[in-house]
Motif scaffolding. Structure first.
Motif, PDB file in Angstrom:
ATOM      1  N   GLN A   1      -3.185  16.368  30.672  1.00 48.71           N
ATOM      2  CA  GLN A   1      -4.007  15.405  31.409  1.00 48.71           C
ATOM      3  C   GLN A   1      -4.828  16.071  32.520  1.00 48.71           C
ATOM      4  N   ASP A   2      -4.682  17.393  32.686  1.00 46.23           N
ATOM      5  CA  ASP A   2      -5.370  18.088  33.775  1.00 46.23           C
ATOM      6  C   ASP A   2      -6.493  18.958  33.210  1.00 46.23           C
ATOM      7  N   PRO A   3      -7.744  18.639  33.517  1.00 48.81           N
ATOM      8  CA  PRO A   3      -8.875  19.395  32.968  1.00 48.81           C
ATOM      9  C   PRO A   3      -8.929  20.848  33.449  1.00 48.81           C
TER      10      PRO A   3
ATOM     11  N   LEU B   1       1.488  20.583  41.494  1.00 46.80           N
ATOM     12  CA  LEU B   1       2.579  20.142  40.631  1.00 46.80           C
ATOM     13  C   LEU B   1       1.968  19.224  39.568  1.00 46.80           C
ATOM     14  N   VAL B   2       2.017  19.665  38.308  1.00 54.39           N
ATOM     15  CA  VAL B   2       1.433  18.898  37.212  1.00 54.39           C
ATOM     16  C   VAL B   2       2.506  18.743  36.134  1.00 54.39           C
ATOM     17  N   ASN B   3       3.008  17.532  35.978  1.00 45.30           N
ATOM     18  CA  ASN B   3       4.066  17.318  34.992  1.00 45.30           C
ATOM     19  C   ASN B   3       3.539  16.981  33.601  1.00 45.30           C
TER      20      ASN B   3
ATOM     21  N   SER C   1      -9.280  26.945  36.131  1.00 45.12           N
ATOM     22  CA  SER C   1      -7.855  27.138  35.867  1.00 45.12           C
ATOM     23  C   SER C   1      -7.043  26.545  37.022  1.00 45.12           C
ATOM     24  N   ILE C   2      -5.840  26.099  36.712  1.00 51.21           N
ATOM     25  CA  ILE C   2      -4.960  25.567  37.762  1.00 51.21           C
ATOM     26  C   ILE C   2      -4.593  26.685  38.726  1.00 51.21           C
ATOM     27  N   ALA C   3      -4.268  27.869  38.198  1.00 53.87           N
ATOM     28  CA  ALA C   3      -3.921  29.000  39.063  1.00 53.87           C
ATOM     29  C   ALA C   3      -5.079  29.337  39.999  1.00 53.87           C
TER      30      ALA C   3
ATOM     31  N   THR D   1       2.231  25.201  27.202  1.00 55.29           N
ATOM     32  CA  THR D   1       2.536  24.739  28.551  1.00 55.29           C
ATOM     33  C   THR D   1       2.466  23.226  28.570  1.00 55.29           C
ATOM     34  N   ARG D   2       3.572  22.602  28.944  1.00 54.63           N
ATOM     35  CA  ARG D   2       3.630  21.145  29.051  1.00 54.63           C
ATOM     36  C   ARG D   2       3.547  20.700  30.509  1.00 54.63           C
ATOM     37  N   MET D   3       4.200  21.465  31.381  1.00 48.74           N
ATOM     38  CA  MET D   3       4.183  21.141  32.807  1.00 48.74           C
ATOM     39  C   MET D   3       4.112  22.436  33.609  1.00 48.74           C
ATOM     40  N   LEU D   4       3.545  22.325  34.803  1.00 52.61           N
ATOM     41  CA  LEU D   4       3.312  23.514  35.615  1.00 52.61           C
ATOM     42  C   LEU D   4       3.521  23.187  37.080  1.00 52.61           C
ATOM     43  N   LEU D   5       4.199  24.096  37.751  1.00 51.53           N
ATOM     44  CA  LEU D   5       4.356  24.048  39.199  1.00 51.53           C
ATOM     45  C   LEU D   5       3.855  25.385  39.712  1.00 51.53           C
TER      46      LEU D   5
END
Length: 172
Positions: free
Chosen positions: A108-110, A102-104, A89-91, A124-128
């Motif tokens: 595209q982010d596995p 920062l992922v806009n 997970s990104i978190a 979720t389209r983008m995440l900071l």
């Protein structure tokens, strides 16, 4: 002549953001109810960043995962029942590496953990995301999702970091 009217739009926005950060700080020092305080912080962060949702995830040591403590833009009670793994997970990456992300374009982010969005019907389209720290110890993650106008920027990252630091103090 009104002082604010004479300022360029970019300076007005920055002044409004600084004013809101001061308001968060004052509220932090005057509110005793932790749930109300956390809700105020995530609502303020969502407004400051112009995004659809902001959440705070705290580390649950016994289960070695992140748990939603509060959220703006989603049902916090539903989210609280959805653990987020530290791996995959990104978190989790933000927490483990103690670094902002920062992922806009999350498609595209596995590392994007889709189970949360599926469970609450949120795309979720983008995440900071930024780590929440007490001194050098990471205690959780603050995430902002789906900026309404344009991509997330380094300025947004700075603002979210300041708010996350204030939230970490409020929690502890």
């Amino acid at each position: 002549m009104d002082f604010l009217a004479a300022l360029p739009a970019n300076d007005k926005l920055r002044l409004q953001q600084l004013s809101r950060l001061v308001e968060i700080s004052v509220t932090l020092n005057s509110t005793l109810d932790p749930d109300k305080l956390l809700k105020f912080i995530v609502d303020s962060a969502a407004e400051l960043l112009g995004c659809e949702a902001v959440s705070i995830l705290l580390y649950e040591e016994k289960r070695s995962e992140l748990i939603f403590a509060t959220a703006a833009g989603s049902d916090p009670e539903k989210l609280a029942r959805i653990p987020v793994p530290l791996e995959g997970s990104i978190a989790g990456a933000i927490f483990r590496e103690n670094k902002p992300v920062l992922v806009n374009n999350v498609s595209q982010d596995p590392r994007h953990y889709q189970q949360v969005g599926l469970a609450i019907d949120f795309q979720t389209r983008m995440l900071l995301g930024v780590p929440m720290r007490i001194k050098e110890r990471v205690t959780g993650v603050m995430e902002a999702l789906n900026k309404r106008a344009g991509p997330f920027t380094e300025q947004d990252l700075h603002i979210l970091s300041v708010v996350a630091d204030q939230a970490a103090v409020a929690i502890h």
